[in-house]
Design a protein around this motif. Sequence first.
Motif, mmCIF file in Angstrom:
data_model
loop_
_atom_site.group_PDB
_atom_site.id
_atom_site.type_symbol
_atom_site.label_atom_id
_atom_site.label_comp_id
_atom_site.label_asym_id
_atom_site.label_seq_id
_atom_site.Cartn_x
_atom_site.Cartn_y
_atom_site.Cartn_z
ATOM 1 N N GLY A 92 0.807 -1.212 0.000
ATOM 2 C CA GLY A 92 0.000 0.000 0.000
ATOM 3 C C GLY A 92 0.841 1.263 0.000
ATOM 4 O O GLY A 92 2.049 1.244 -0.228
ATOM 5 N N SER A 93 0.186 2.389 0.275
ATOM 6 C CA SER A 93 0.887 3.677 0.299
ATOM 7 C C SER A 93 1.469 3.925 1.687
ATOM 8 O O SER A 93 1.025 3.351 2.686
ATOM 9 N N CYS A 94 2.456 4.812 1.745
ATOM 10 C CA CYS A 94 3.038 5.176 3.041
ATOM 11 C C CYS A 94 1.980 5.778 3.963
ATOM 12 O O CYS A 94 2.028 5.584 5.179
ATOM 13 N N ARG A 95 1.015 6.491 3.387
ATOM 14 C CA ARG A 95 -0.045 7.070 4.231
ATOM 15 C C ARG A 95 -0.882 5.964 4.876
ATOM 16 O O ARG A 95 -1.206 6.024 6.063
ATOM 17 N N ASP A 96 -1.226 4.923 4.102
ATOM 18 C CA ASP A 96 -1.962 3.781 4.656
ATOM 19 C C ASP A 96 -1.175 3.133 5.789
ATOM 20 O O ASP A 96 -1.723 2.794 6.840
ATOM 21 N N ILE A 97 0.126 2.943 5.547
ATOM 22 C CA ILE A 97 0.987 2.264 6.522
ATOM 23 C C ILE A 97 1.082 3.082 7.810
ATOM 24 O O ILE A 97 1.010 2.538 8.920
ATOM 25 N N LEU A 98 1.221 4.406 7.688
ATOM 26 C CA LEU A 98 1.289 5.265 8.873
ATOM 27 C C LEU A 98 -0.021 5.219 9.657
ATOM 28 O O LEU A 98 -0.020 5.098 10.882
ATOM 29 N N ASP A 99 -1.128 5.309 8.961
ATOM 30 C CA ASP A 99 -2.427 5.322 9.635
ATOM 31 C C ASP A 99 -2.716 4.006 10.363
ATOM 32 O O ASP A 99 -3.260 3.998 11.459
ATOM 33 N N ARG A 100 -2.345 2.898 9.731
ATOM 34 C CA ARG A 100 -2.728 1.588 10.283
ATOM 35 C C ARG A 100 -1.720 1.000 11.252
ATOM 36 O O ARG A 100 -2.084 0.283 12.182
ATOM 37 N N TYR A 101 -0.428 1.275 11.016
ATOM 38 C CA TYR A 101 0.587 0.555 11.782
ATOM 39 C C TYR A 101 1.591 1.429 12.522
ATOM 40 O O TYR A 101 2.195 0.983 13.489
ATOM 41 N N PHE A 102 1.833 2.652 12.046
ATOM 42 C CA PHE A 102 2.919 3.462 12.613
ATOM 43 C C PHE A 102 2.436 4.885 12.883
ATOM 44 O O PHE A 102 2.946 5.845 12.297
ATOM 45 N N GLN A 103 1.446 5.021 13.775
ATOM 46 C CA GLN A 103 0.917 6.372 14.057
ATOM 47 C C GLN A 103 1.990 7.308 14.597
ATOM 48 O O GLN A 103 1.891 8.529 14.450
ATOM 49 N N GLU A 104 3.031 6.763 15.228
ATOM 50 C CA GLU A 104 4.094 7.584 15.808
ATOM 51 C C GLU A 104 5.232 7.838 14.830
ATOM 52 O O GLU A 104 6.211 8.503 15.159
ATOM 53 N N GLY A 105 5.116 7.340 13.590
ATOM 54 C CA GLY A 105 6.158 7.538 12.577
ATOM 55 C C GLY A 105 6.942 6.265 12.316
ATOM 56 O O GLY A 105 6.981 5.349 13.140
ATOM 57 N N LEU A 106 7.559 6.196 11.150
ATOM 58 C CA LEU A 106 8.334 5.017 10.767
ATOM 59 C C LEU A 106 9.712 5.026 11.439
ATOM 60 O O LEU A 106 10.214 6.087 11.796
ATOM 61 N N PRO A 107 10.340 3.861 11.566
ATOM 62 C CA PRO A 107 11.727 3.835 12.051
ATOM 63 C C PRO A 107 12.614 4.700 11.151
ATOM 64 O O PRO A 107 12.380 4.797 9.940
ATOM 65 N N GLU A 108 13.622 5.317 11.739
ATOM 66 C CA GLU A 108 14.449 6.269 10.987
ATOM 67 C C GLU A 108 15.102 5.635 9.767
ATOM 68 O O GLU A 108 15.157 6.254 8.691
ATOM 69 N N LEU A 109 15.583 4.407 9.883
ATOM 70 C CA LEU A 109 16.231 3.762 8.733
ATOM 71 C C LEU A 109 15.231 3.525 7.605
ATOM 72 O O LEU A 109 15.571 3.687 6.422
ATOM 73 N N ALA A 110 13.991 3.177 7.965
ATOM 74 C CA ALA A 110 12.943 3.008 6.940
ATOM 75 C C ALA A 110 12.678 4.343 6.241
ATOM 76 O O ALA A 110 12.528 4.404 5.011
ATOM 77 N N CYS A 111 12.645 5.436 7.020
ATOM 78 C CA CYS A 111 12.475 6.780 6.433
ATOM 79 C C CYS A 111 13.606 7.075 5.452
ATOM 80 O O CYS A 111 13.375 7.622 4.364
ATOM 81 N N ALA A 112 14.833 6.704 5.835
ATOM 82 C CA ALA A 112 16.002 6.984 4.983
ATOM 83 C C ALA A 112 15.870 6.264 3.646
ATOM 84 O O ALA A 112 16.114 6.861 2.578
ATOM 85 N N ILE A 113 15.474 4.993 3.672
ATOM 86 C CA ILE A 113 15.360 4.218 2.422
ATOM 87 C C ILE A 113 14.266 4.801 1.536
ATOM 88 O O ILE A 113 14.454 4.996 0.324
ATOM 89 N N ILE A 114 13.124 5.116 2.135
ATOM 90 C CA ILE A 114 11.998 5.650 1.350
ATOM 91 C C ILE A 114 12.363 7.009 0.763
ATOM 92 O O ILE A 114 12.158 7.259 -0.438
ATOM 93 N N LEU A 115 12.918 7.899 1.578
ATOM 94 C CA LEU A 115 13.272 9.244 1.092
ATOM 95 C C LEU A 115 14.353 9.180 0.018
ATOM 96 O O LEU A 115 14.319 9.934 -0.959
ATOM 97 N N ARG A 116 15.308 8.265 0.170
ATOM 98 C CA ARG A 116 16.338 8.107 -0.875
ATOM 99 C C ARG A 116 15.701 7.711 -2.200
ATOM 100 O O ARG A 116 16.021 8.266 -3.269
ATOM 101 N N ASP A 117 14.780 6.740 -2.158
ATOM 102 C CA ASP A 117 14.172 6.263 -3.396
ATOM 103 C C ASP A 117 13.253 7.314 -4.025
ATOM 104 O O ASP A 117 13.177 7.431 -5.253
ATOM 105 N N VAL A 118 12.573 8.091 -3.181
ATOM 106 C CA VAL A 118 11.762 9.196 -3.716
ATOM 107 C C VAL A 118 12.678 10.239 -4.352
ATOM 108 O O VAL A 118 12.374 10.788 -5.420
ATOM 109 N N LEU A 119 13.822 10.497 -3.735
ATOM 110 C CA LEU A 119 14.794 11.437 -4.316
ATOM 111 C C LEU A 119 15.306 10.951 -5.668
ATOM 112 O O LEU A 119 15.492 11.748 -6.595
ATOM 113 N N LEU A 120 15.539 9.641 -5.789
ATOM 114 C CA LEU A 120 15.977 9.089 -7.081
ATOM 115 C C LEU A 120 14.909 9.325 -8.157
ATOM 116 O O LEU A 120 15.225 9.660 -9.301
#
Length: 363
Positions: A92-120
Motif C-alpha cells: 500500500g501507500s506510506c499514508r496507509d501504513i502510517l495510519d494503520r501501523y505506525f501512528q508515531e512515525g516510521l523507524p528512521e532507517l525506513a524513512c532513509a530508504i523511502i526518502l532516498r528512493d523518492v529522491l531518485l
Amino acid sequence: MFHPNINEYQLTSIIAECCGGVAVVYSAVCKSYNENVAIKRYFVDKSKEKANLIQQDILTRKELQHPNILPYLTSFVHGRELYVVSPLMNLGSCRDILDRYFQEGLPELACAIILRDVLLALQYLHKQFYIHRSVRASHVLLDSNGNVRVSGLRSAASMMVRGRRQKQLHSLPPPDHDNANLMWLSPELLEQNLKGYNEQSDIYSLGVLCCELGNGAVPFAEVPTTLMFTEKVRGSRPQLLDCSSFPEPLDDGEMKSMYNTDSGVGDSAEGMSRLRAAYAARKLSDNFHHLSDQLLQRDPELRPSATQLLNHPFFKQIRKTDFLPSLIGRVKPIKPDPDDISALILQEKLSEMEIEKTTEWDF
C-alpha cells in the motif's frame, strides 16, 4: 506485453476508493502471466471534469520510465468506464501504513530508504524537465519486494513549453477533490507571484513528506487553509518531533495545531498523550534534523537539488543488506480476497458487457 482487454484480468478484491470517489482500485490477476496487478477503474460519468488529468497521468507515465516511478502497463475502455493497469504494490501507500501501523512515525532507517528512493525518482523527473507537484505519503507506494515507487503524476507539469525549457512556472497544479495537496506545496508555489516556481518546489514538498514519515502525522492538517498559507509564506514550517523539538511537552491544542493523525489516535486525549510521550521519549539523529531543515528552507535557492541531497550524510546509514519490508515488519501485505462479493459481481457484469469504444478516452 499486457493486453488492453478486460477478459485478460480476473478481479480479486477491492483495495480502495480514490480520486474523490471517481475511481476504485482493485487487485486482479493477469491470466496470461498469472501475475498480480492493480486496476484503477474510473467512472467516466463522474470523472468528465477530470478527464484531462487522468489522460495527463497516463501519458506522463508512458513517457517516464524509472524503477522508482509506478509503471504504466496498459489501459482500456470497457462499457463507459476506463481501466488503468499497474503493478500491484502490495504494502500500500506510506499514508496507509502510517495510519494503520505506525501512528508515531516510521523507524528512521525506513524513512532513509523511502526518502532516498523518492529522491531518485525526483532526480530523474527533474532531469526530464518535469515537476511532480504532489509529493506526499499517499503517493509513495511500497511492496513486499522492497520496491518504493512514486505515483500521483496527474499533477505533474513539464518545464518544456512549445519546445522551449521554462526557468519558472506560474500555474497552480490542478486541485485534488478536497484541496488536500495544499499542505505539501511550497510557499513560492502557493504565492503565485511573478517569480514563479521550479523543481525546487518538489524539494520543499519532500521536506513535508520527511516530517510526515518521521512523525506519522500530516503537517498543517488541523490548520485552516488561509492560516496555513500565511504561516508558510512567513516561513513557519513543520519539524521532526523528538525530545529536542519540545523539551517541555506541548499541550493537546499545540500538538493538534501542528499535526493531525487521521487514524483516530489523535482524536482522543489518551491517544494524543500517548503520541506526545512517544515523541518526547525518542531522539532522532542530527542528520535527520539537518536534512529536514535543508529541505524546508523558505528560499528555494537555498534548497539543495535532488542530486546534491542524495549525498547527504543521512543516507550514509543505509547498507546494501537493509531490506525495507523487514524494517516495517508489522505491515501486512494486501492479500487478494477471492470471496470478495463486490469484485465477483462486477466481474460477472463485465463479462456480460460488450466493449464500447468512446472517443472521450483516446490514448
